[in-house]
Design a protein around this motif. Structure first.
Motif, PDB file in Angstrom:
ATOM      1  N   UNK A  81      22.656  61.433  58.843  1.00  0.00           N
ATOM      2  CA  UNK A  81      24.013  61.236  58.351  1.00  0.00           C
ATOM      3  C   UNK A  81      24.076  60.808  56.897  1.00  0.00           C
ATOM      4  N   UNK A  82      22.929  60.836  56.209  1.00  0.00           N
ATOM      5  CA  UNK A  82      22.899  60.470  54.794  1.00  0.00           C
ATOM      6  C   UNK A  82      23.357  61.622  53.904  1.00  0.00           C
ATOM      7  N   UNK A  83      23.277  62.834  54.401  1.00  0.00           N
ATOM      8  CA  UNK A  83      23.777  64.032  53.742  1.00  0.00           C
ATOM      9  C   UNK A  83      24.810  64.681  54.647  1.00  0.00           C
ATOM     10  N   UNK A  84      25.858  65.231  54.057  1.00  0.00           N
ATOM     11  CA  UNK A  84      26.725  66.133  54.796  1.00  0.00           C
ATOM     12  C   UNK A  84      26.101  67.529  54.767  1.00  0.00           C
ATOM     13  N   UNK A  85      26.575  68.388  55.677  1.00  0.00           N
ATOM     14  CA  UNK A  85      25.992  69.711  55.769  1.00  0.00           C
ATOM     15  C   UNK A  85      26.130  70.476  54.458  1.00  0.00           C
ATOM     16  N   UNK A  86      27.269  70.332  53.784  1.00  0.00           N
ATOM     17  CA  UNK A  86      27.446  71.080  52.542  1.00  0.00           C
ATOM     18  C   UNK A  86      26.447  70.603  51.489  1.00  0.00           C
TER      19      UNK A  86
END
Length: 250
Positions: A81-86
């Motif tokens: 959850x540290x990065x969003x998919x985009x």
């Protein structure tokens, strides 16, 4: 399959790469690469990769030990959850742009160079890993032509015949159906020139699937691929024939 595994397959990684001739901390730190990917600094990443290369073929070690682990870290950060998919997708796009910027620096081919062709076969949707393979082959004087993702077996074989290639590579990073993967690779093996090795990598096939790929050579890392091509195709022609005959015999 977990979300992390799914993303890592899309990125083009099958797991942690083996150690090569250099340690990672002597090349590029993965956390620094992730920072450059996240900030879309493809040009700066290109500059740092070139600075780390003492010879063109060093690019295989740098990919194995630095670039590929950095992409794995991107997948891990997305899973946590540290990065969003985009953001993860932007990192993949930045890596691709970096590879395009690196390509002119690793084109050591001549009009007389042997040719290779490859990509992701049938269900394979990877792009990054196949570009990395082509970059490494170009760095050792093989004119590598990447056909991209989802290439039908008959089209890959047709390209091999038309281009008179010395080898064909396939990136097997993700397959929902292992039986289909085996059948497609074996179909390609039957249709392509018998004297050309079929090299497979990417970590998307189980050990049992790898063992079922008669007449194909599965390689764990890009450094392994470079070593194989140098030994079997570029230097020792008698050894090439012996090793390939053994491989074809399973």
């Amino acid at each position: 399959m977990s979300s992390l595994e799914s993303l890592s397959k899309r990125i083009g990684l099958g797991g942690v790469t083996k150690s090569g001739p250099k340690e990672t901390d002597e090349i590029l730190q993965s956390d620094r690469i992730v920072e450059l990917l996240r900030s879309r600094e493809a040009g700066e990443l290109r500059t740092q990769v070139l600075a780390a290369c003492e010879a063109p073929s060093d690019i295989a070690t740098i990919i194995d030990q630095s670039l590929a682990p950095a992409m794995w870290r991107v997948g891990t950060m997305w899973q946590r959850g540290e990065f969003q998919l985009f953001e993860a997708n932007l990192c993949m796009d930045t890596m691709l742009r970096c590879i395009y910027l690196l390509e002119p620096h690793f084109q050591v081919c001549t009009p007389q160079s042997m040719k290779a062709v490859g990509g992701s076969l049938h269900q394979g949707c990877d792009t990054v890993a196949s570009k990395m393979v082509a970059l490494c082959l170009n760095s050792i004087g093989i004119d590598a032509i990447d056909l991209g993702p989802r290439v039908p077996a008959d089209e890959m074989a047709a390209a091999s015949h038309a281009l008179d290639t010395c080898l064909v590579w396939c990136n097997s990073t993700h397959w929902d159906n292992q039986s289909d993967a085996i059948s497609q690779h074996l179909l390609l093996r039957r249709l392509m020139p018998v004297e050309s090795p079929l090299l497979i990598g990417g970590g998307g096939l189980s050990v049992s699937a790898q063992q079922a790929l008669e007449g194909c050579r599965y390689l764990e890392t890009l450094a392994d691929m470079v070593a194989f091509v140098k030994t079997v195709l570029l230097n020792d022609e008698p050894q090439r024939n012996t090793l390939f005959s053994t491989t074809m015999a399973g």
